[in-house]
Design an enzyme around this catalytic site. Structure first.
Site, PDB file in Angstrom:
ATOM      1  N   ARG A  26      67.761   7.301  65.459  1.00 48.31           N
ATOM      2  CA  ARG A  26      67.473   7.179  66.887  1.00 48.31           C
ATOM      3  C   ARG A  26      67.069   5.746  67.251  1.00 48.31           C
ATOM      4  O   ARG A  26      67.525   5.203  68.260  1.00 48.31           O
ATOM      5  CB  ARG A  26      66.368   8.173  67.294  1.00 48.31           C
ATOM      6  CG  ARG A  26      66.877   9.604  67.405  1.00 48.31           C
ATOM      7  CD  ARG A  26      65.736  10.609  67.420  1.00 48.31           C
ATOM      8  NE  ARG A  26      66.174  11.965  67.767  1.00 48.31           N
ATOM      9  CZ  ARG A  26      66.790  12.788  66.931  1.00 48.31           C
ATOM     10  NH1 ARG A  26      67.040  12.389  65.688  1.00 48.31           N
ATOM     11  NH2 ARG A  26      67.157  14.002  67.317  1.00 48.31           N
ATOM     12  N   SER A 164      72.444  23.835  68.985  1.00 46.52           N
ATOM     13  CA  SER A 164      71.790  22.624  68.491  1.00 46.52           C
ATOM     14  C   SER A 164      71.169  21.844  69.639  1.00 46.52           C
ATOM     15  O   SER A 164      71.750  21.733  70.719  1.00 46.52           O
ATOM     16  CB  SER A 164      72.796  21.737  67.763  1.00 46.52           C
ATOM     17  OG  SER A 164      72.214  20.508  67.397  1.00 46.52           O
ATOM     18  N   SER A 165      69.997  21.268  69.402  1.00 48.40           N
ATOM     19  CA  SER A 165      69.367  20.380  70.376  1.00 48.40           C
ATOM     20  C   SER A 165      70.020  19.003  70.371  1.00 48.40           C
ATOM     21  O   SER A 165      69.774  18.200  71.266  1.00 48.40           O
ATOM     22  CB  SER A 165      67.875  20.235  70.061  1.00 48.40           C
ATOM     23  OG  SER A 165      67.679  19.543  68.831  1.00 48.40           O
ATOM     24  N   GLN A 166      70.860  18.716  69.363  1.00 53.96           N
ATOM     25  CA  GLN A 166      71.488  17.396  69.280  1.00 53.96           C
ATOM     26  C   GLN A 166      72.423  17.138  70.455  1.00 53.96           C
ATOM     27  O   GLN A 166      72.621  15.986  70.853  1.00 53.96           O
ATOM     28  CB  GLN A 166      72.250  17.267  67.962  1.00 53.96           C
ATOM     29  CG  GLN A 166      71.340  17.233  66.748  1.00 53.96           C
ATOM     30  CD  GLN A 166      72.087  17.368  65.439  1.00 53.96           C
ATOM     31  OE1 GLN A 166      73.305  17.569  65.419  1.00 53.96           O
ATOM     32  NE2 GLN A 166      71.374  17.268  64.332  1.00 53.96           N
ATOM     33  N   ASP A 309      64.374  21.737  59.306  1.00 55.00           N
ATOM     34  CA  ASP A 309      64.861  21.054  58.112  1.00 55.00           C
ATOM     35  C   ASP A 309      63.926  21.192  56.913  1.00 55.00           C
ATOM     36  O   ASP A 309      64.207  20.621  55.847  1.00 55.00           O
ATOM     37  CB  ASP A 309      65.112  19.572  58.405  1.00 55.00           C
ATOM     38  CG  ASP A 309      66.409  19.361  59.174  1.00 55.00           C
ATOM     39  OD1 ASP A 309      67.292  20.236  59.094  1.00 55.00           O
ATOM     40  OD2 ASP A 309      66.547  18.331  59.851  1.00 55.00           O
ATOM     41  N   LYS A 336      74.757  24.213  60.084  1.00 49.80           N
ATOM     42  CA  LYS A 336      74.444  22.928  59.449  1.00 49.80           C
ATOM     43  C   LYS A 336      75.586  22.545  58.508  1.00 49.80           C
ATOM     44  O   LYS A 336      76.717  22.969  58.705  1.00 49.80           O
ATOM     45  CB  LYS A 336      73.104  23.031  58.716  1.00 49.80           C
ATOM     46  CG  LYS A 336      71.927  23.398  59.623  1.00 49.80           C
ATOM     47  CD  LYS A 336      71.616  22.288  60.602  1.00 49.80           C
ATOM     48  CE  LYS A 336      70.392  22.591  61.451  1.00 49.80           C
ATOM     49  NZ  LYS A 336      70.062  21.485  62.378  1.00 49.80           N
ATOM     50  N   LYS A 410      72.741  12.349  51.128  1.00 45.68           N
ATOM     51  CA  LYS A 410      72.909  12.401  52.590  1.00 45.68           C
ATOM     52  C   LYS A 410      71.606  12.070  53.303  1.00 45.68           C
ATOM     53  O   LYS A 410      71.601  11.427  54.350  1.00 45.68           O
ATOM     54  CB  LYS A 410      73.411  13.785  53.001  1.00 45.68           C
ATOM     55  CG  LYS A 410      73.746  13.894  54.479  1.00 45.68           C
ATOM     56  CD  LYS A 410      74.350  15.248  54.795  1.00 45.68           C
ATOM     57  CE  LYS A 410      74.944  15.265  56.187  1.00 45.68           C
ATOM     58  NZ  LYS A 410      73.956  15.069  57.246  1.00 45.68           N
TER      59      LYS A 410
END
Length: 429
Positions: A26, A164-166, A309, A336, A410
């Site tokens: 971010r 998803s909040s993404q 997560d 995911k 990752k």
């Protein structure tokens, strides 16, 4: 690369927590969207954050790194035209950049992980962008995806938050740059609200004004804003640290992890509460978590949407707890890198765990005596699955072989090195 995780009765030592992947990606994005020079201290290094580095360079940002400081020369509202972007297996990076790509005439996001990110849906964000004067070609909401933009419009925008909040975060990064003011209404439900709080925090740090309703389901975003360059410091990462803390809880241990802020906006800080509720001796003071595990744990019940997560690591610990544990409101785990409910529980059963699933629940009937192990486990290309199964392997009778364990890079490339430094018996082949 496979990881051979042997039974390890004791872990001991101190670690510095990895830097947060969520905050790093971010901060890098807002730094690139600013017209100036920003500095990011303690940036994370992982496949996901490196994917953001690579894509931002492709879009015209200059990134230079030295002595734990990443210097970013941003491109502002004018990313460099590029025909293709490859985000690797980084879902959040893809979703954030799908909106930013709408500032360009044509960009194709390639599908380099067809068995993982290539299977994940992005329909909800695509539909929202299509209402904003953006044309998108896609494969049933999946990669490859081509964005035809150049002149996205603000205004009244709706996006579903049930997967998803993404998707919402992606729109929040884009809309301040548009000519029009925007109102974003979230439909149905909003998963991982706490992660949206991280996005809002980073936007405020970058000088962006966003008015959010108390329930985070409605937003007013003034247009014609500019991202402000700045100096940022990335805090320690709770999601990765959760697996370390879980490993300490299921063994006889004395493990200390530094750089975990008590009042962090990372929802995964809840993992500390979960492990404490399981009865593991734990202290958390001045950004330092210490677990003096004795392997004796009790069952718990928690809303997993608060710490998405870290759920798998906490489930791994509950495998060895007395009683039945329940982690509910976790359906978004199915969307995911793999289906983190069905796929993960399939592997836990192979190891000898007694687990069951519902659409949005994971139920664990604990085995304080331990599990047998002695089997080969499929990691499903998922870093969180790899870390959680490593916890189980440490407490198992015969250990576990985790296939394709290199995918842990990752988010946490040093994971196995850190466990070995604490005394874990792990061999990589």
């Amino acid at each position: 690369m496979d990881a051979i995780v042997k039974p390890t009765p004791r872990l001991q030592g101190e670690l510095q927590a990895l830097s947060s992947k969520n905050y790093t990606t971010r901060y890098m994005l807002v730094a690139a969207l600013a017209e100036g020079v920003s500095r990011i201290r303690f940036p994370a290094h992982s496949e996901d954050s490196d994917a953001m580095r690579r894509c931002l360079r492709d879009l015209g940002a200059t990134l230079e790194e030295s002595n734990d400081v990443l210097t970013v020369h941003g491109f502002g509202r004018s990313p460099k035209p590029v025909k293709e972007l490859n985000v690797g297996n980084a879902g959040a990076v893809l979703r954030f950049l799908l909106s930013i790509a709408s500032l360009l005439p044509e960009v194709t996001f390639v599908n380099s992980y067809p068995d993982s990110l290539g299977k994940r849906p992005h329909d909800d964000l695509i539909r929202a962008l299509e209402t904003m004067n953006v044309r998108i070609d896609h494969n049933g909401g999946r990669l490859p995806i081509t964005v035809y933009g150049g002149d996205p419009k603000g205004g009244a925008i709706q996006v579903s938050g049930s997967v998803s909040s993404q998707f919402l975060s992606s729109l929040l990064f884009l809309t301040p740059l548009l000519k029009e003011d925007s109102e974003i209404r979230v439909l149905h439900d909003l998963k991982s609200k706490i992660v949206v709080g991280q996005t809002l925090e980073v936007l405020r740090d970058a000088g962006i004004e966003v008015e959010a309703s108390d329930d985070l389901m409605f937003y007013r975003v003034p247009g014609n804003q500019k991202y402000r360059s700045g100096d940022y410091s990335v805090q320690g990462d709770y999601p990765g640290s959760a697996a370390i803390l879980a490993a300490a809880a299921v063994t006889n241990s004395d493990v200390t992890v530094h750089r975990l802020l008590e009042h962090s906006k990372q929802g995964e800080r809840k993992a500390v509460d979960v492990i404490r509720a399981m009865g593991a001796p734990l202290t958390h003071e001045n950004g330092v978590v210490r677990v003096q595990g004795n392997g004796k744990l009790r069952a718990v019940e928690f809303d997993g949407d608060e710490f998405t997560d870290a759920v798998l690591a906490c489930v791994a610990a509950s495998v060895f707890a007395e009683g039945t544990s329940r982690f509910y409101n976790v359906e978004n785990l199915r969307y995911k890198e793999c289906d983190r409910i069905t796929d993960y529980l399939t592997e836990l059963r192979k190891a000898g765990a007694n687990v069951e699933e519902k659409r949005d629940e994971i139920i664990v009937h604990g085995k304080p005596e331990g599990v047998k192990g002695g089997v080969v486990i499929d990691a499903h290309y998922d870093h969180r699955v790899i870390m959680a199964l490593s916890v189980v392997g440490l407490r198992s009778e015969e250990g576990l072989v985790i296939r394709d364990a290199h995918h842990v890079a990752k988010s946490y490339p040093q994971f196995f090195d850190h466990l070995k430094a604490l005394g874990a018996d792990i061999r990589l082949e």
